[in-house]
Structures are given as structure tokens and as C-alpha cells.
Write a protein that holds these residues in place. Structure first.
Motif, PDB file in Angstrom:
ATOM      1  N   ASP A 280     -24.428  -0.879  27.228  1.00 54.06           N
ATOM      2  CA  ASP A 280     -22.996  -1.203  27.181  1.00 54.06           C
ATOM      3  C   ASP A 280     -22.620  -1.957  25.904  1.00 54.06           C
ATOM      4  O   ASP A 280     -21.542  -1.758  25.353  1.00 54.06           O
ATOM      5  CB  ASP A 280     -22.604  -2.039  28.406  1.00 54.06           C
ATOM      6  CG  ASP A 280     -22.438  -1.155  29.638  1.00 54.06           C
ATOM      7  OD1 ASP A 280     -22.266   0.073  29.478  1.00 54.06           O
ATOM      8  OD2 ASP A 280     -22.504  -1.690  30.758  1.00 54.06           O
ATOM      9  N   ARG A 281     -23.538  -2.827  25.466  1.00 49.72           N
ATOM     10  CA  ARG A 281     -23.265  -3.596  24.236  1.00 49.72           C
ATOM     11  C   ARG A 281     -23.090  -2.642  23.050  1.00 49.72           C
ATOM     12  O   ARG A 281     -22.161  -2.768  22.249  1.00 49.72           O
ATOM     13  CB  ARG A 281     -24.475  -4.503  23.978  1.00 49.72           C
ATOM     14  CG  ARG A 281     -24.177  -5.937  23.672  1.00 49.72           C
ATOM     15  CD  ARG A 281     -25.483  -6.712  23.596  1.00 49.72           C
ATOM     16  NE  ARG A 281     -26.459  -6.104  22.673  1.00 49.72           N
ATOM     17  CZ  ARG A 281     -26.439  -6.273  21.349  1.00 49.72           C
ATOM     18  NH1 ARG A 281     -25.514  -7.022  20.794  1.00 49.72           N
ATOM     19  NH2 ARG A 281     -27.361  -5.707  20.591  1.00 49.72           N
ATOM     20  N   ILE A 282     -23.990  -1.669  22.961  1.00 47.61           N
ATOM     21  CA  ILE A 282     -23.932  -0.727  21.833  1.00 47.61           C
ATOM     22  C   ILE A 282     -22.769   0.253  22.005  1.00 47.61           C
ATOM     23  O   ILE A 282     -22.082   0.595  21.043  1.00 47.61           O
ATOM     24  CB  ILE A 282     -25.283   0.020  21.680  1.00 47.61           C
ATOM     25  CG1 ILE A 282     -26.395  -0.983  21.346  1.00 47.61           C
ATOM     26  CG2 ILE A 282     -25.204   1.116  20.616  1.00 47.61           C
ATOM     27  CD1 ILE A 282     -26.190  -1.778  20.063  1.00 47.61           C
ATOM     28  N   LEU A 283     -22.516   0.688  23.241  1.00 48.15           N
ATOM     29  CA  LEU A 283     -21.359   1.578  23.469  1.00 48.15           C
ATOM     30  C   LEU A 283     -20.073   0.897  23.012  1.00 48.15           C
ATOM     31  O   LEU A 283     -19.196   1.530  22.418  1.00 48.15           O
ATOM     32  CB  LEU A 283     -21.264   1.960  24.949  1.00 48.15           C
ATOM     33  CG  LEU A 283     -22.315   2.961  25.439  1.00 48.15           C
ATOM     34  CD1 LEU A 283     -22.267   3.081  26.964  1.00 48.15           C
ATOM     35  CD2 LEU A 283     -22.127   4.331  24.803  1.00 48.15           C
ATOM     36  N   ALA A 284     -19.974  -0.427  23.281  1.00 44.46           N
ATOM     37  CA  ALA A 284     -18.772  -1.164  22.848  1.00 44.46           C
ATOM     38  C   ALA A 284     -18.736  -1.247  21.319  1.00 44.46           C
ATOM     39  O   ALA A 284     -17.687  -1.024  20.702  1.00 44.46           O
ATOM     40  CB  ALA A 284     -18.766  -2.563  23.460  1.00 44.46           C
ATOM     41  N   ALA A 285     -19.891  -1.516  20.702  1.00 45.30           N
ATOM     42  CA  ALA A 285     -19.923  -1.593  19.227  1.00 45.30           C
ATOM     43  C   ALA A 285     -19.602  -0.234  18.605  1.00 45.30           C
ATOM     44  O   ALA A 285     -19.041  -0.155  17.514  1.00 45.30           O
ATOM     45  CB  ALA A 285     -21.298  -2.077  18.762  1.00 45.30           C
ATOM     46  N   MET A 286     -19.949   0.817  19.313  1.00 46.46           N
ATOM     47  CA  MET A 286     -19.637   2.167  18.822  1.00 46.46           C
ATOM     48  C   MET A 286     -18.183   2.564  19.089  1.00 46.46           C
ATOM     49  O   MET A 286     -17.760   3.644  18.704  1.00 46.46           O
ATOM     50  CB  MET A 286     -20.530   3.207  19.523  1.00 46.46           C
ATOM     51  CG  MET A 286     -21.981   3.212  19.102  1.00 46.46           C
ATOM     52  SD  MET A 286     -22.887   4.406  20.149  1.00 46.46           S
ATOM     53  CE  MET A 286     -24.412   4.572  19.199  1.00 46.46           C
ATOM     54  N   ASN A 287     -17.453   1.704  19.811  1.00 41.75           N
ATOM     55  CA  ASN A 287     -16.068   2.013  20.219  1.00 41.75           C
ATOM     56  C   ASN A 287     -15.999   3.308  21.039  1.00 41.75           C
ATOM     57  O   ASN A 287     -15.082   4.108  20.879  1.00 41.75           O
ATOM     58  CB  ASN A 287     -15.149   2.133  18.992  1.00 41.75           C
ATOM     59  CG  ASN A 287     -13.686   2.145  19.396  1.00 41.75           C
ATOM     60  OD1 ASN A 287     -13.304   1.529  20.385  1.00 41.75           O
ATOM     61  ND2 ASN A 287     -12.863   2.869  18.651  1.00 41.75           N
ATOM     62  N   VAL A 317     -30.002   6.625  17.763  1.00 37.64           N
ATOM     63  CA  VAL A 317     -30.860   5.443  17.916  1.00 37.64           C
ATOM     64  C   VAL A 317     -30.747   4.578  16.655  1.00 37.64           C
ATOM     65  O   VAL A 317     -30.512   5.086  15.564  1.00 37.64           O
ATOM     66  CB  VAL A 317     -32.356   5.798  18.167  1.00 37.64           C
ATOM     67  CG1 VAL A 317     -32.508   6.592  19.431  1.00 37.64           C
ATOM     68  CG2 VAL A 317     -32.967   6.516  16.992  1.00 37.64           C
ATOM     69  N   GLY A 318     -30.881   3.279  16.856  1.00 37.18           N
ATOM     70  CA  GLY A 318     -30.852   2.361  15.714  1.00 37.18           C
ATOM     71  C   GLY A 318     -29.457   2.087  15.209  1.00 37.18           C
ATOM     72  O   GLY A 318     -29.264   1.773  14.019  1.00 37.18           O
ATOM     73  N   PHE A 319     -28.438   2.176  16.081  1.00 32.85           N
ATOM     74  CA  PHE A 319     -27.096   1.753  15.665  1.00 32.85           C
ATOM     75  C   PHE A 319     -27.170   0.258  15.327  1.00 32.85           C
ATOM     76  O   PHE A 319     -27.966  -0.473  15.931  1.00 32.85           O
ATOM     77  CB  PHE A 319     -26.090   2.007  16.793  1.00 32.85           C
ATOM     78  CG  PHE A 319     -24.668   1.809  16.375  1.00 32.85           C
ATOM     79  CD1 PHE A 319     -24.032   2.775  15.620  1.00 32.85           C
ATOM     80  CD2 PHE A 319     -23.983   0.652  16.703  1.00 32.85           C
ATOM     81  CE1 PHE A 319     -22.712   2.589  15.202  1.00 32.85           C
ATOM     82  CE2 PHE A 319     -22.667   0.459  16.285  1.00 32.85           C
ATOM     83  CZ  PHE A 319     -22.037   1.431  15.534  1.00 32.85           C
ATOM     84  N   PRO A 320     -26.340  -0.229  14.361  1.00 29.60           N
ATOM     85  CA  PRO A 320     -26.438  -1.638  13.975  1.00 29.60           C
ATOM     86  C   PRO A 320     -26.437  -2.563  15.195  1.00 29.60           C
ATOM     87  O   PRO A 320     -25.583  -2.449  16.071  1.00 29.60           O
ATOM     88  CB  PRO A 320     -25.193  -1.858  13.113  1.00 29.60           C
ATOM     89  CG  PRO A 320     -24.934  -0.511  12.515  1.00 29.60           C
ATOM     90  CD  PRO A 320     -25.353   0.490  13.558  1.00 29.60           C
ATOM     91  N   GLY A 321     -27.395  -3.469  15.224  1.00 32.40           N
ATOM     92  CA  GLY A 321     -27.483  -4.451  16.297  1.00 32.40           C
ATOM     93  C   GLY A 321     -28.297  -3.984  17.498  1.00 32.40           C
ATOM     94  O   GLY A 321     -28.500  -4.755  18.432  1.00 32.40           O
ATOM     95  N   GLY A 355     -19.003   1.403  11.119  1.00 27.30           N
ATOM     96  CA  GLY A 355     -20.439   1.173  11.337  1.00 27.30           C
ATOM     97  C   GLY A 355     -21.190   0.889  10.044  1.00 27.30           C
ATOM     98  O   GLY A 355     -22.174   0.135  10.022  1.00 27.30           O
ATOM     99  N   ALA A 356     -20.731   1.511   8.950  1.00 30.09           N
ATOM    100  CA  ALA A 356     -21.433   1.366   7.664  1.00 30.09           C
ATOM    101  C   ALA A 356     -21.386  -0.069   7.164  1.00 30.09           C
ATOM    102  O   ALA A 356     -22.277  -0.501   6.416  1.00 30.09           O
ATOM    103  CB  ALA A 356     -20.809   2.321   6.642  1.00 30.09           C
ATOM    104  N   ASP A 357     -20.333  -0.822   7.566  1.00 30.87           N
ATOM    105  CA  ASP A 357     -20.180  -2.203   7.079  1.00 30.87           C
ATOM    106  C   ASP A 357     -20.691  -3.237   8.070  1.00 30.87           C
ATOM    107  O   ASP A 357     -20.544  -4.434   7.835  1.00 30.87           O
ATOM    108  CB  ASP A 357     -18.690  -2.487   6.798  1.00 30.87           C
ATOM    109  CG  ASP A 357     -18.162  -1.602   5.694  1.00 30.87           C
ATOM    110  OD1 ASP A 357     -18.946  -1.282   4.776  1.00 30.87           O
ATOM    111  OD2 ASP A 357     -16.978  -1.200   5.763  1.00 30.87           O
ATOM    112  N   MET A 358     -21.249  -2.784   9.191  1.00 33.77           N
ATOM    113  CA  MET A 358     -21.703  -3.752  10.195  1.00 33.77           C
ATOM    114  C   MET A 358     -22.977  -4.449   9.744  1.00 33.77           C
ATOM    115  O   MET A 358     -23.821  -3.839   9.073  1.00 33.77           O
ATOM    116  CB  MET A 358     -21.969  -3.039  11.532  1.00 33.77           C
ATOM    117  CG  MET A 358     -20.702  -2.661  12.256  1.00 33.77           C
ATOM    118  SD  MET A 358     -21.077  -1.847  13.815  1.00 33.77           S
ATOM    119  CE  MET A 358     -19.425  -1.458  14.378  1.00 33.77           C
TER     120      MET A 358
END
Ligand code: SF4
Length: 462
Positions: A280-287, A317-321, A355-358
Motif C-alpha cells: 500500500d505504501r508503494i501503491l500510494a507513492a505510485m499514485n 520492482v524497486g520503485f523509489p523507497g 518518480g524520477a525526482d523521488m
């Protein structure tokens, strides 16, 4: 029709680009362009590019290096070859393409290719042309319908774009920038295109769009129709025996669309439903605008409507954070849902996307190691799904001759390639096939005695 010229189109990336390439060929046919599979023979080369995957632009530039050499060789023989770059890299890079690859004559954005004949004429007259402005007119309105001659010979399955662009703005994705805002084609245009395809021998249609289940095109009654209603309308058309749609967002899996999987036997029991992450944390960061629980709920409702539904998905896999716990949540989701196949990729930043600037970009080795673990699990599930088909009798639509004489290749309702000893007269037909053997990526089978039927809605039990 003008004097005959040869056109070579290379399509990169997704099925939307395959469709666009065909429409480009249709648009150029009245100018005398006939498609060739050999770039060295071509008078016009079009690279229809994709920006989704890593190093997409670099791949296009290296392909352009090859095309430049062909152009120079043709010039040595007194022949002028034009090079055009179309699609999402063209949209994103614009003038930069001509600067880095001066052999290119024309750069045309993903919403502008209906203007190809005029743009090519302008490039021939005045030199380089770049057209990447989002146009006021809808390219689908401006495109001429494909001729029956152009449609024939393209096989028994076809893609039809019904929706384009995206308003969701996932933080890793370039589509909202390269394809623009969501638009949906009117129902009557789609129906007319499908009717032409059916007349030309097409039996299976995949309705496509970057966010296809957000479809909301003008219906035949003047109201806005959702995708479920469009699917029901296309399913009525004579000659069309199978339907699919792709690519869907979980948030737009509405009740009526889920019910279509229960009610429409022609809608095949296979659905590509990207989730990208199980955390859920990553889904939220991915909007992504949905949680893991929302996704699991949609899957449960789909399976209740169509118990033998086979699911595929996309994972990053490996989205920022992304921590090891987040990744474990993705593995957990894969285990919980169960997929017949899936695509998985390491996150790679796309310039211009949030995402590129995260901060907290994940190290390459960590991404590679996680990707390997995820792919192992997906491969295991795919093999198990294929094994579950052994001994079953599935309906297969024969699409093309196989590599060996006397063999045809078709697709099961679940989209698996199936190789069968069968006469060529069965091309374009659906037959019952008993699955006798499983290889890593395809099934082998024998024509069954039973009459050819698509699977019954319940009890097929994949
Ligand atoms: S919904 Fe799909 S196309 Fe739209 S931004 Fe997200 S990933 Fe890209």
C-alpha cells in the motif's frame, strides 16, 4: 492511386503501436505505399517508437544509425529514402531527434500520424519537419478507413483502438505526457471498423486503450457508453467470435464490466489487470489510487463472475523507497491472486515523471535480485497454470501455420499459444483441442472429436 513505393514500418512496444502502425500503412496506401518486410527495399522507413521501457530512446537512436546507413547506400544507387520517427519517443524527444540523427526527415507525434501524407510531402519540399503538437482535431476522425485489401492478410485476430491517453498520472509513467488526455472513440466508428474487419476474415477482436476500461465513448443513442456496453454491442456483430480488452486499471473495473465476464460467452476468460506492487505504501507513492485490498476485492468479484478467469498483470520492482517488506508484500499478493502469466520490470526513472525526482532510488543490484525472485514465482505459477490445462479440451482459434508442415498455431481462450496437427483449411476457425503436452511457453494438442465450442461460463476450472 499514385505510383508504387515501398514502406517499411518497425513497431516498438505495445499493441497500441502495432495498431497505429497498421493505420499509418492504411493512411499511406492511397499515396501508392505498399508495405515491405525488408528495410533495404524501402522508399520510406517509419520507426513507430515506444517510451515505456528502459533505454527506449537509446534503442531508437541505434536503430536510426542502421537506417542512416541504408539511406546512404540507397543514395549511392540514386534512390531517395525518407526516414520518419513516430510514436511516443517522437512525442517526447521532438526536435532532439533531428539534432542527434540528421538523417531523419520527419518526426511525428503519437496524435498526429493521420497527417503523414501531408507531412511527408512537406518534408520532401522543405527539408526536416517536426509535428508533435497535440492537434485540435481527433486523428481517428481524420483517418481514412482501412481498405478491404489492406485488411485482408493481416490475420484472424485484430486490435482496435477504442480509447487513448490517460488521466491517471501514475508517478512512474510517461503515457499521460506522450499520449495526452483520455479520449474515447464513438461507438459507431468502432462498430464500423469491426464490421470491416469481420468481412475481411477477422474472428477475434481485442479492444485496446492505455486505460481501456475508462472508455466513455458516445453511444448510438447519443449517451456516453461505458466499456461493458461497447463490448456487448461488438459481441453482437456477425463473424466476431471472440473478444478481449486491454489494458485495464483496477479502479475502473466497474460492476457492469465485471458482469460482462459472466454474461457474454464471447468475452474470453483472460484479463490483463496490472497492479504494479502489493504494498500500500508503494501503491500510494505510485499514485495508483487503489490499495492492495481494493485490487484483491476486484479480483474476487471477477472470479465470482467468471470462475475460470485467468489473470495476468504488470509489476514494477524497486520503485523509489521500496523496502524488503514492501517487496515481500508484492510476493504475497502474487501468491494470493495466482497468475497465468505476468510481466515484471525493474523500475527505471522516466525523465519528466515525478518518480524520477523521488529520493530513495533503489540500488540496481537490489532491483535485479528482487526481479529475479519475482520472476521465479511468476514462472512457477505460469507453469502450474499450463499444467492444469493438460488433458483438458479447450477451444482454439487457429491463427497461422506452424513451423512444421501440417501444423497450425492457435490460441486458447486463456491466450496460450497451442500447436496442433491440423489442415490449413482450419485457419480462421475455432476447434476443440485436447491438450496433450506442455512446453515452457506453449501447449501442444490434438483435434478433439467434440464439436468446437468456447468454454462454458462455469466449471471449466483453470
Ligand atoms: S493508468 Fe496506466 S497509462 Fe495511466 S499513468 Fe498509470 S500506468 Fe500510465
Amino acid at each position: 492511386m499514385k505510383g508504387s513505393r515501398k514502406l517499411y514500418i518497425k513497431s516498438f512496444g505495445c499493441q497500441m503501436n502495432v495498431y497505429d502502425s497498421q493505420r499509418m500503412a492504411d493512411t499511406l496506401a492511397p499515396d501508392g505505399y505498399i508495405e515491405t518486410a525488408t528495410p533495404a527495399d524501402a522508399d520510406l522507413v517509419i520507426l513507430n517508437t515506444c517510451h515505456i521501457r528502459e533505454k527506449a530512446a537509446e534503442k531508437v537512436y541505434s536503430e536510426l544509425g542502421r537506417m542512416r546507413r541504408l539511406k546512404e547506400a540507397a543514395a549511392g544507387e540514386g534512390r531517395n529514402v525518407m526516414i520518419a520517427v513516430a510514436g511516443c519517443v517522437a512525442q517526447a524527444e521532438g526536435e532532439e531527434i533531428i539534432r542527434r540523427a540528421p538523417a531523419v526527415d520527419l518526426v511525428v507525434g503519437s496524435q498526429n500520424y493521420h497527417r503523414l501524407p501531408a507531412l511527408l510531402a512537406r518534408a520532401a519540399r522543405t527539408g526536416k519537419v517536426v509535428d508533435t503538437q497535440f492537434p485540435v482535431e481527433d486523428k481517428f476522425d481524420a483517418l481514412a478507413p482501412p481498405s478491404p485489401a489492406a485488411t485482408r492478410g493481416r490475420g484472424v485476430t485484430a486490435f482496435v483502438t477504442v480509447q487513448e491517453g490517460c488521466d491517471k498520472f501514475c508517478t512512474f509513467c510517461v503515457v499521460p505526457y506522450t499520449r495526452g488526455a483520455e479520449i474515447s472513440r464513438p461507438v459507431r466508428k468502432i462498430v464500423a471498423e469491426v464490421e470491416r474487419l469481420a468481412d475481411a476474415g477477422v474472428r477475434e477482436i481485442t479492444l485496446i486503450g492505455q486505460n481501456v476500461n475508462a472508455y466513455h465513448g458516445g453511444g448510438e443513442d447519443g449517451r456516453s457508453w461505458p466499456l461493458a456496453r461497447l463490448i456487448a454491442r461488438v459481441a453482437e456483430l456477425p463473424g466476431i467470435e471472440r473478444l478481449r480488452y486491454s489494458t485495464s486499471h483496477p479502479l475502473d473495473m466497474t460492476d457492469d464490466l465485471i458482469a460482462a465476464h459472466r454474461d457474454l460467452p464471447r468475452l474470453m476468460p483472460q484479463l490483463h489487470l496490472p497492479v504494479q506492487s502489493g504494498s500500500d505504501r508503494i501503491l500510494a507513492a505510485m499514485n495508483r489510487r487503489h490499495t492492495r485490498a481494493d485490487y484483491v476485492d476486484v479480483v474476487a468479484r471477477l472470479k465470482a463472475a467468471r470462475p475460470d478467469l485467468a489473470l495476468s498483470s504488470d509489476f514494477i520492482v524497486g520503485f523509489p523507497g521500496e523496502t524488503e517488506d514492501d517487496f515481500a508484500a508484492t510476493l504475497g499478493l502474487v501468491a494470493e491472486v495466482g497468475y497465468s502469466s505476468a510481466f515484471s520490470f525493474k523500475y527505471s526513472p522516466r525523465p519528466g515523471t515525478p518518480g524520477a525526482d523521488m529520493d530513495e532510488q533503489v540500488e540496481e543490484e537490489v532491483k535485479s535480485e528482487r526481479l529475479q525472485r519475482l520472476q521465479q514465482e511468476i514462472d512457477r505459477q505460469q507453469a502450474a497454470f499450463n499444467r492444469s490445462c493438460l488433458g483438458r479440451t479447450l477451444s482454439v482459434l487457429f491463427e497461422r501455420p506452424g513451423r512444421h508442415g501440417g501444423q497450425l498455431v492457435g490460441r486458447s481462450p486463456y491466450l496460450q499459444p497451442v500447436q496442433v496437427e491440423a489442415p490449413e483449411t482450419m485457419l480462421g476457425r475455432i476447434a476443440a483441442v485436447t491438450i496433450t503436452e506442455i512446453a515452457s511457453n506453449s501447449l501442444f494438442g490434438a483435434l478433439a472429436q467434440a464439436p468446437a465450442r468456447e468454454p462454458a461460463f462455469a466449471g471449466a476450472g483453470a
